[in-house]
Design a protein around this motif. Structure first.
Motif, mmCIF file in Angstrom:
data_model
loop_
_atom_site.group_PDB
_atom_site.id
_atom_site.type_symbol
_atom_site.label_atom_id
_atom_site.label_comp_id
_atom_site.label_asym_id
_atom_site.label_seq_id
_atom_site.Cartn_x
_atom_site.Cartn_y
_atom_site.Cartn_z
ATOM 1 N N TYR A 217 0.908 -1.265 0.012
ATOM 2 C CA TYR A 217 -0.035 -0.066 -0.018
ATOM 3 C C TYR A 217 1.084 1.254 -0.223
ATOM 4 C CZ TYR A 217 -3.792 -3.145 1.328
ATOM 5 O OH TYR A 217 -4.650 -4.209 1.551
ATOM 6 N N VAL B 148 3.298 -4.906 2.742
ATOM 7 C CA VAL B 148 2.583 -5.637 3.742
ATOM 8 C C VAL B 148 2.701 -7.064 3.474
ATOM 9 C CG1 VAL B 148 0.281 -6.253 4.344
ATOM 10 C CG2 VAL B 148 0.925 -3.872 3.764
ATOM 11 N N PRO C 235 1.894 -11.680 14.368
ATOM 12 C CA PRO C 235 1.661 -10.588 15.401
ATOM 13 C C PRO C 235 0.913 -9.901 14.276
ATOM 14 C CG PRO C 235 4.004 -10.607 14.657
ATOM 15 C CD PRO C 235 3.500 -12.036 13.883
ATOM 16 N N SER C 236 0.307 -8.840 15.100
ATOM 17 C CA SER C 236 -0.588 -7.664 14.251
ATOM 18 C C SER C 236 0.213 -6.956 13.281
ATOM 19 C CB SER C 236 -1.299 -6.996 15.690
ATOM 20 O OG SER C 236 -1.941 -6.085 15.284
ATOM 21 N N GLY C 237 -0.667 -6.865 12.194
ATOM 22 C CA GLY C 237 0.029 -6.153 11.075
ATOM 23 C C GLY C 237 1.000 -7.075 10.189
ATOM 24 N N SER C 238 0.954 -8.177 10.593
ATOM 25 C CA SER C 238 2.224 -9.145 9.674
ATOM 26 C C SER C 238 1.539 -9.250 8.324
ATOM 27 C CB SER C 238 2.313 -10.221 10.675
ATOM 28 O OG SER C 238 1.048 -11.079 10.674
ATOM 29 N N GLY C 239 0.341 -9.125 8.139
ATOM 30 C CA GLY C 239 -0.239 -9.435 6.781
ATOM 31 C C GLY C 239 -1.146 -10.631 6.614
ATOM 32 N N LYS C 240 -1.714 -11.112 7.849
ATOM 33 C CA LYS C 240 -2.503 -12.358 7.553
ATOM 34 C C LYS C 240 -3.716 -12.128 7.105
ATOM 35 C CE LYS C 240 -2.576 -12.498 12.263
ATOM 36 N NZ LYS C 240 -1.900 -11.212 12.561
ATOM 37 N N SER C 241 -4.382 -10.934 7.463
ATOM 38 C CA SER C 241 -5.562 -10.820 6.989
ATOM 39 C C SER C 241 -5.677 -10.291 5.398
ATOM 40 C CB SER C 241 -6.257 -9.276 7.551
ATOM 41 O OG SER C 241 -6.849 -9.675 8.859
ATOM 42 N N THR C 242 -4.467 -9.575 5.041
ATOM 43 C CA THR C 242 -4.312 -9.274 3.718
ATOM 44 C C THR C 242 -4.272 -10.557 2.921
ATOM 45 O OG1 THR C 242 -3.222 -7.350 4.245
ATOM 46 C CG2 THR C 242 -2.643 -8.047 1.814
ATOM 47 N N GLU D 114 -9.743 -14.428 12.009
ATOM 48 C CA GLU D 114 -9.834 -14.094 13.602
ATOM 49 C C GLU D 114 -11.367 -14.168 13.853
ATOM 50 O OE1 GLU D 114 -7.260 -11.428 15.494
ATOM 51 O OE2 GLU D 114 -5.911 -11.204 13.747
ATOM 52 N N HIS E 264 -5.486 -16.521 16.758
ATOM 53 C CA HIS E 264 -4.740 -16.456 17.950
ATOM 54 C C HIS E 264 -4.943 -17.310 19.089
ATOM 55 C CE1 HIS E 264 -2.782 -12.697 16.550
ATOM 56 N NE2 HIS E 264 -3.789 -12.097 16.644
HETATM 57 N N1 LIG Z 1 -6.189 -0.614 2.985
HETATM 58 C C1 LIG Z 1 -4.905 -0.403 3.389
HETATM 59 N N2 LIG Z 1 -4.229 0.689 3.236
HETATM 60 C C2 LIG Z 1 -3.189 0.709 3.680
HETATM 61 N N3 LIG Z 1 -2.723 -0.014 4.560
HETATM 62 C C3 LIG Z 1 -3.252 -1.209 4.742
HETATM 63 C C4 LIG Z 1 -4.454 -1.480 4.238
HETATM 64 N N4 LIG Z 1 -4.854 -2.812 4.692
HETATM 65 C C5 LIG Z 1 -3.936 -3.127 5.557
HETATM 66 N N5 LIG Z 1 -2.888 -2.148 5.435
HETATM 67 C C6 LIG Z 1 -1.585 -2.443 6.475
HETATM 68 O O1 LIG Z 1 -1.190 -3.599 6.170
HETATM 69 C C7 LIG Z 1 -0.611 -4.319 7.151
HETATM 70 C C8 LIG Z 1 -1.282 -5.624 7.164
HETATM 71 O O2 LIG Z 1 -2.490 -5.506 7.716
HETATM 72 P P1 LIG Z 1 -3.391 -6.939 7.972
HETATM 73 O O3 LIG Z 1 -4.602 -6.559 8.336
HETATM 74 O O4 LIG Z 1 -3.076 -7.950 6.803
HETATM 75 O O5 LIG Z 1 -2.449 -7.348 9.296
HETATM 76 P P2 LIG Z 1 -2.890 -8.641 9.998
HETATM 77 O O6 LIG Z 1 -1.564 -9.748 10.081
HETATM 78 O O7 LIG Z 1 -4.278 -9.153 9.840
HETATM 79 O O8 LIG Z 1 -3.040 -7.834 11.419
HETATM 80 P P3 LIG Z 1 -4.265 -8.113 12.823
HETATM 81 O O9 LIG Z 1 -3.681 -9.339 13.520
HETATM 82 O O10 LIG Z 1 -3.989 -6.975 13.491
HETATM 83 O O11 LIG Z 1 -5.551 -8.429 12.235
HETATM 84 C C9 LIG Z 1 -0.883 -3.383 8.413
HETATM 85 O O12 LIG Z 1 0.353 -2.430 8.703
HETATM 86 C C10 LIG Z 1 -1.977 -2.597 8.134
HETATM 87 O O13 LIG Z 1 -2.032 -1.114 8.488
#
Ligand SMILES: Nc1ncnc2c1ncn2[C@@H]1O[C@H](COP(=O)(O)OP(=O)(O)OP(=O)(O)O)[C@@H](O)[C@H]1O
Ligand SMILES: [Mg+2]
Lengths: 219, 259
Positions: free
Chosen positions: B17, B22, B41-48, B178, B211
């Motif tokens: 992004y 990510v 961990p949070s923000g590691s990119g799992k949801s993405t 999650e 988690h």
């Molecule tokens: N639409 C977007 N625009 C900009 N940054 C984004 C966007 N979506 C996600 N991010 C960034 O991408 C990174 C990974 O996000 P993601 O949601 O995949 O993490 P995650 O592993 O699922 O975290 P969590 O455990 O908190 O859900 C984060 O730093 C987030 O801020």
């Protein structure tokens, strides 16, 4: 002239005002949906057309629009009756504001709803009509109610294009009775009454929709 | 071709992004019927990662295949071109997703939430869709709630409806992001119970971001640990949780076990 006699002589005008309100609202609602959805279209031409309509009719005076349709359009060969002119212009004018209400409510629905619809493999059209629009409808109702009242109040303008609506009748009555305070006071009261009735109607609709979904007042 | 035996196959998957990377080159295969847990961990990119699989997000680089077919590209006269909406919809029909915040449709009853996509997307008859919805809702323990609206349900109940809604589309792959982390602690069990049943009783491919370490250990065939958009370590749950080889994995596990 007695109070009752005053009211009676205004009744014909009231009918015209209500007719204009009803007709104008129908046109406005139709245009608001078409232009509001048009502004969200994936087709650039559709988007641009809708945007031009909205900006032109929001950006110019309703009275001048009325004059243009009444005096200029016939010169271009299009002849509309005063009543039709009134309905069309009120509809076009308020429809432009309504388009923004429709668009605003639709984009205010969270992307989580659209994503859930995508995950269920809905087409864009299905996402819109099955998921987004029904929810947006509830958010449209309060601002739509306000526009409805704007439209009702704006009907008074048609007295300037020879239509004998409530305001026009009031003017005649004042000329006849010379009782300016009472006649115009009564006019204010009647417009206020119609406005209140519209508010009550829209609120009831809102409560019914929200109540069905157990969602409380539009949030 | 080996990749055709895989349900999902990713190579060099990247997502950024703006300037933020990510996902930084994910290579991952998921076998048909596999139950895969993704931790990190949070923000590691799992949801993405899940969102790209669900086509809610487009990868910046790399490619994904589902059952040997490219997800984000299609072939035209032997050349790869960007997928059109028809291709995406066909690929999407293989995948279902359950979200952290349920994303139920608030204006529909529980029954309508579960039947609307089968009726309009799969075009099965209303009677059939309702019969199947009743069956699914019974399975998740909500047979008595068919006429309720989402706002009348607890979080755990909402999530179970969301699971039934996704199952009603017969996906081959189910993604769970999650799905218990927005729930009050006392409601987590009922949702995990449903997931456990699914994991044990169906041959659906399941990818879970979670988690819940104990749960992941119990139901997964494999665990993948992601940090900073990269796969750090993967393997059978017994090994990952008991004797992780990477320091980062150890630290992460320590941090969530302490929490
Ligand atoms: N639409 C977007 N625009 C900009 N940054 C984004 C966007 N979506 C996600 N991010 C960034 O991408 C990174 C990974 O996000 P993601 O949601 O995949 O993490 P995650 O592993 O699922 O975290 P969590 O455990 O908190 O859900 C984060 O730093 C987030 O801020
Ligand atoms: Mg996440």
């Amino acid at each position: 002239m007695s109070f009752f006699a005053l009211c009676w002589s205004l009744l014909d005008g009231l009918a015209v005002t209500l007719l204009l309100t009803a007709g104008g609202s129908l046109v406005a609602i139709g245009l608001a949906w078409i232009a509001g959805l048009g502004r969200l279209s994936t087709h650039r031409v559709v988007r641009a057309t809708a945007a031009v309509y909205v900006e032109v009719f929001r950006g110019t005076s309703a009275l001048v629009q009325l004059y243009w349709f009444f005096y200029a359009l016939p010169l271009l060969g299009v002849h509309l009756s005063p009543l039709v002119t009134g309905v069309v212009v009120l509809g076009l004018n308020i429809g432009a504001y309504g388009a923004e209400v429709v668009r605003g409510a639709i984009v205010s629905i969270g992307s989580d709803q659209r994503e859930a619809a995508v995950a269920l493999n809905m087409t864009r059209r299905q996402q819109l009509w099955l998921v987004i629009v029904p929810q947006a409808l509830l958010r449209m109702l309060p601002p739509a109610g306000n526009l409805l009242i704007e439209l009702m109040k704006a009907t008074a303008l048609v007295s300037l294009i020879t239509l004998s609506d409530l305001t026009f009748r009031g003017m005649i009555l004042r000329a006849e009775t010379l009782d300016t305070v009472q006649v115009f006071g009564l006019l204010l009261l009647i417009y206020f009454g119609i406005g209140q009735a519209l508010i009550v109607g829209v609120r009831a609709l809102e409560r019914r929709v929200a109540g069905r979904w157990h969602m409380g007042r539009a949030t | 071709m080996k990749s055709e035996q895989q349900m999902v196959s990713m190579r060099g998957l990247e997502k950024s992004y703006g300037g933020v990377h990510v996902l930084q080159g994910i290579d991952l295969d998921v076998a048909p019927g596999e139950k895969l847990s993704v931790i990190g961990p949070s923000g590691s990119g799992k949801s993405t990662l899940l969102r790209i699989l669900m086509t809610l997000e487009q990868p910046t680089k790399g490619f994904i295949e589902i059952e040997g077919e490219p997800l984000w590209d299609m072939r035209l006269n032997g050349r790869a071109i960007p997928a059109d909406s028809k291709h995406l919809r066909r690929m999407r029909s293989k995948v279902g997703m359950v979200f952290q915040h349920f994303n139920l449709f608030p204006h529909m009853t529980v029954l309508r939430n579960v039947t609307s996509a089968p009726i309009h997307v799969l075009r099965i008859s209303r009677d059939e869709a309702e019969a199947r919805a009743h069956e699914l809702l019974d399975k998740v323990g909500l047979g008595a709630k068919v006429d309720a609206y989402p706002s009348q349900l607890s979080g755990g109940q909402k999530q179970r409806v969301a699971i039934a809604r996704a199952l009603a589309m017969y996906p081959k792959i189910m993604l769970f992001d999650e799905v218990t982390s927005a729930l009050d602690p006392e409601l987590v069990g009922e949702v995990l119970g449903v997931l456990r049943e699914l994991a044990h009783r169906t041959d659906m491919t399941m990818i879970l971001v979670t988690h819940e370490i104990r749960f992941a250990r119990e139901i997964s065939d494999r665990v993948v640990f992601i940090d900073h958009g990269q796969i750090v370590e993967q393997g059978p749950p017994e090994r990952i949780f008991a004797e992780p080889t990477e320091t980062r994995t150890r630290e992460f596990l320590k941090s969530i076990l302490e929490a």
